[in-house]
Design a protein around this motif. Structure first.
Motif, PDB file in Angstrom:
ATOM      1  N   VAL A   1       1.931   8.975   4.805  1.00  0.00           N
ATOM      2  CA  VAL A   1       2.349   9.882   3.738  1.00  0.00           C
ATOM      3  C   VAL A   1       3.831   9.691   3.444  1.00  0.00           C
ATOM      4  CG1 VAL A   1       2.690  12.313   3.137  1.00  0.00           C
ATOM      5  CG2 VAL A   1       0.535  11.575   4.135  1.00  0.00           C
ATOM      6  N   SER A   2       4.639   9.574   4.490  1.00  0.00           N
ATOM      7  CA  SER A   2       6.081   9.394   4.292  1.00  0.00           C
ATOM      8  C   SER A   2       6.378   8.106   3.540  1.00  0.00           C
ATOM      9  CB  SER A   2       6.810   9.369   5.637  1.00  0.00           C
ATOM     10  OG  SER A   2       6.787  10.626   6.229  1.00  0.00           O
ATOM     11  N   SER A   3       5.758   7.018   3.957  1.00  0.00           N
ATOM     12  CA  SER A   3       6.031   5.750   3.277  1.00  0.00           C
ATOM     13  C   SER A   3       5.481   5.768   1.855  1.00  0.00           C
ATOM     14  CB  SER A   3       5.475   4.573   4.064  1.00  0.00           C
ATOM     15  OG  SER A   3       4.076   4.551   4.026  1.00  0.00           O
ATOM     16  N   GLY A   4       4.322   6.399   1.665  1.00  0.00           N
ATOM     17  CA  GLY A   4       3.764   6.508   0.318  1.00  0.00           C
ATOM     18  C   GLY A   4       4.645   7.331  -0.600  1.00  0.00           C
TER      19      GLY A   4
ATOM     20  N   GLY B   1      -3.081  11.878  13.525  1.00  0.00           N
ATOM     21  CA  GLY B   1      -2.011  12.611  12.857  1.00  0.00           C
ATOM     22  C   GLY B   1      -0.748  11.824  12.650  1.00  0.00           C
ATOM     23  N   TYR B   2      -0.303  11.095  13.673  1.00  0.00           N
ATOM     24  CA  TYR B   2       0.963  10.379  13.525  1.00  0.00           C
ATOM     25  C   TYR B   2       0.850   9.240  12.522  1.00  0.00           C
ATOM     26  CZ  TYR B   2      -0.906   6.793  16.659  1.00  0.00           C
ATOM     27  OH  TYR B   2      -1.661   5.818  17.214  1.00  0.00           O
ATOM     28  N   ILE B   3      -0.325   8.633  12.431  1.00  0.00           N
ATOM     29  CA  ILE B   3      -0.511   7.567  11.447  1.00  0.00           C
ATOM     30  C   ILE B   3      -0.502   8.160  10.046  1.00  0.00           C
ATOM     31  CG2 ILE B   3      -2.116   5.832  10.578  1.00  0.00           C
ATOM     32  CD1 ILE B   3      -3.046   5.422  13.472  1.00  0.00           C
ATOM     33  N   SER B   4      -1.161   9.283   9.877  1.00  0.00           N
ATOM     34  CA  SER B   4      -1.217   9.920   8.564  1.00  0.00           C
ATOM     35  C   SER B   4       0.169  10.345   8.098  1.00  0.00           C
ATOM     36  CB  SER B   4      -2.126  11.146   8.601  1.00  0.00           C
ATOM     37  OG  SER B   4      -3.453  10.752   8.814  1.00  0.00           O
ATOM     38  N   LYS B   5       0.953  10.931   9.008  1.00  0.00           N
ATOM     39  CA  LYS B   5       2.300  11.363   8.639  1.00  0.00           C
ATOM     40  C   LYS B   5       3.153  10.179   8.220  1.00  0.00           C
ATOM     41  CE  LYS B   5       2.271  15.359  11.669  1.00  0.00           C
ATOM     42  NZ  LYS B   5       2.785  15.924  12.910  1.00  0.00           N
ATOM     43  N   ASP B   6       3.070   9.078   8.961  1.00  0.00           N
ATOM     44  CA  ASP B   6       3.828   7.884   8.602  1.00  0.00           C
ATOM     45  C   ASP B   6       3.374   7.319   7.260  1.00  0.00           C
ATOM     46  OD1 ASP B   6       5.287   8.052  10.926  1.00  0.00           O
ATOM     47  OD2 ASP B   6       4.074   6.563  12.003  1.00  0.00           O
TER      48      ASP B   6
ATOM     49  N   VAL C   1       3.827  15.512 -12.635  1.00  0.00           N
ATOM     50  CA  VAL C   1       2.918  14.402 -12.357  1.00  0.00           C
ATOM     51  C   VAL C   1       3.251  13.782 -11.005  1.00  0.00           C
ATOM     52  CG1 VAL C   1       2.261  12.063 -13.066  1.00  0.00           C
ATOM     53  CG2 VAL C   1       2.402  13.881 -14.765  1.00  0.00           C
ATOM     54  N   LEU C   2       4.530  13.534 -10.760  1.00  0.00           N
ATOM     55  CA  LEU C   2       4.963  12.936  -9.497  1.00  0.00           C
ATOM     56  C   LEU C   2       4.672  13.861  -8.323  1.00  0.00           C
ATOM     57  CD1 LEU C   2       6.346  10.632  -8.008  1.00  0.00           C
ATOM     58  CD2 LEU C   2       8.524  11.725  -8.486  1.00  0.00           C
ATOM     59  N   THR C   3       4.980  15.132  -8.469  1.00  0.00           N
ATOM     60  CA  THR C   3       4.722  16.099  -7.403  1.00  0.00           C
ATOM     61  C   THR C   3       3.229  16.199  -7.110  1.00  0.00           C
ATOM     62  OG1 THR C   3       6.681  17.353  -8.035  1.00  0.00           O
ATOM     63  CG2 THR C   3       5.060  18.486  -6.677  1.00  0.00           C
ATOM     64  N   GLY C   4       2.430  16.269  -8.143  1.00  0.00           N
ATOM     65  CA  GLY C   4       0.979  16.330  -7.962  1.00  0.00           C
ATOM     66  C   GLY C   4       0.432  15.082  -7.284  1.00  0.00           C
ATOM     67  N   SER C   5       0.987  13.936  -7.626  1.00  0.00           N
ATOM     68  CA  SER C   5       0.557  12.684  -6.997  1.00  0.00           C
ATOM     69  C   SER C   5       0.880  12.681  -5.513  1.00  0.00           C
ATOM     70  CB  SER C   5       1.239  11.489  -7.662  1.00  0.00           C
ATOM     71  OG  SER C   5       0.881  11.419  -9.008  1.00  0.00           O
ATOM     72  N   ILE C   6       2.080  13.121  -5.186  1.00  0.00           N
ATOM     73  CA  ILE C   6       2.495  13.147  -3.780  1.00  0.00           C
ATOM     74  C   ILE C   6       1.640  14.131  -2.995  1.00  0.00           C
ATOM     75  CG2 ILE C   6       4.376  13.769  -2.214  1.00  0.00           C
ATOM     76  CD1 ILE C   6       6.286  12.604  -4.367  1.00  0.00           C
ATOM     77  N   ILE C   7       1.430  15.312  -3.550  1.00  0.00           N
ATOM     78  CA  ILE C   7       0.611  16.316  -2.860  1.00  0.00           C
ATOM     79  C   ILE C   7      -0.827  15.813  -2.700  1.00  0.00           C
ATOM     80  CG2 ILE C   7      -0.407  18.624  -3.072  1.00  0.00           C
ATOM     81  CD1 ILE C   7       2.283  19.489  -4.342  1.00  0.00           C
ATOM     82  N   GLY C   8      -1.366  15.215  -3.740  1.00  0.00           N
ATOM     83  CA  GLY C   8      -2.723  14.672  -3.659  1.00  0.00           C
ATOM     84  C   GLY C   8      -2.841  13.567  -2.621  1.00  0.00           C
ATOM     85  N   ALA C   9      -1.841  12.690  -2.574  1.00  0.00           N
ATOM     86  CA  ALA C   9      -1.853  11.618  -1.571  1.00  0.00           C
ATOM     87  C   ALA C   9      -1.758  12.193  -0.162  1.00  0.00           C
ATOM     88  CB  ALA C   9      -0.699  10.656  -1.825  1.00  0.00           C
ATOM     89  N   ALA C  10      -0.912  13.201   0.014  1.00  0.00           N
ATOM     90  CA  ALA C  10      -0.748  13.811   1.333  1.00  0.00           C
ATOM     91  C   ALA C  10      -2.051  14.462   1.784  1.00  0.00           C
ATOM     92  CB  ALA C  10       0.376  14.846   1.297  1.00  0.00           C
TER      93      ALA C  10
END
Length: 62
Positions: free
Chosen positions: A35-38, A28-33, A9-18
């Protein structure tokens, strides 16, 4: 078995958010930041929830 479910569930959530952050059209740099903070925030929440569940189960077992 339950641990692997929650990891999924956690992995799927992270992948979906990314994926959603990358598809949102931001730079790109905003998205990476974002995703990292999320991901860090999701990890922190998951730890708190699992710690609470573990404590509750341990208290019930006593």
């Amino acid at each position: 078995m339950r641990t692997s479910f929650w990891r999924g569930v956690l992995t799927g959530s992270i992948i979906g958010a990314a994926i959603s952050m990358m598809a949102s059209g931001r730079r790109g740099y905003i998205s990476k930041d974002a995703v990292s903070s999320g991901a860090r925030e999701a990890k922190s929440r998951a730890h708190r929830v699992l710690r609470g569940v573990s404590k509750s189960v341990n208290d019930l077992m006593k």
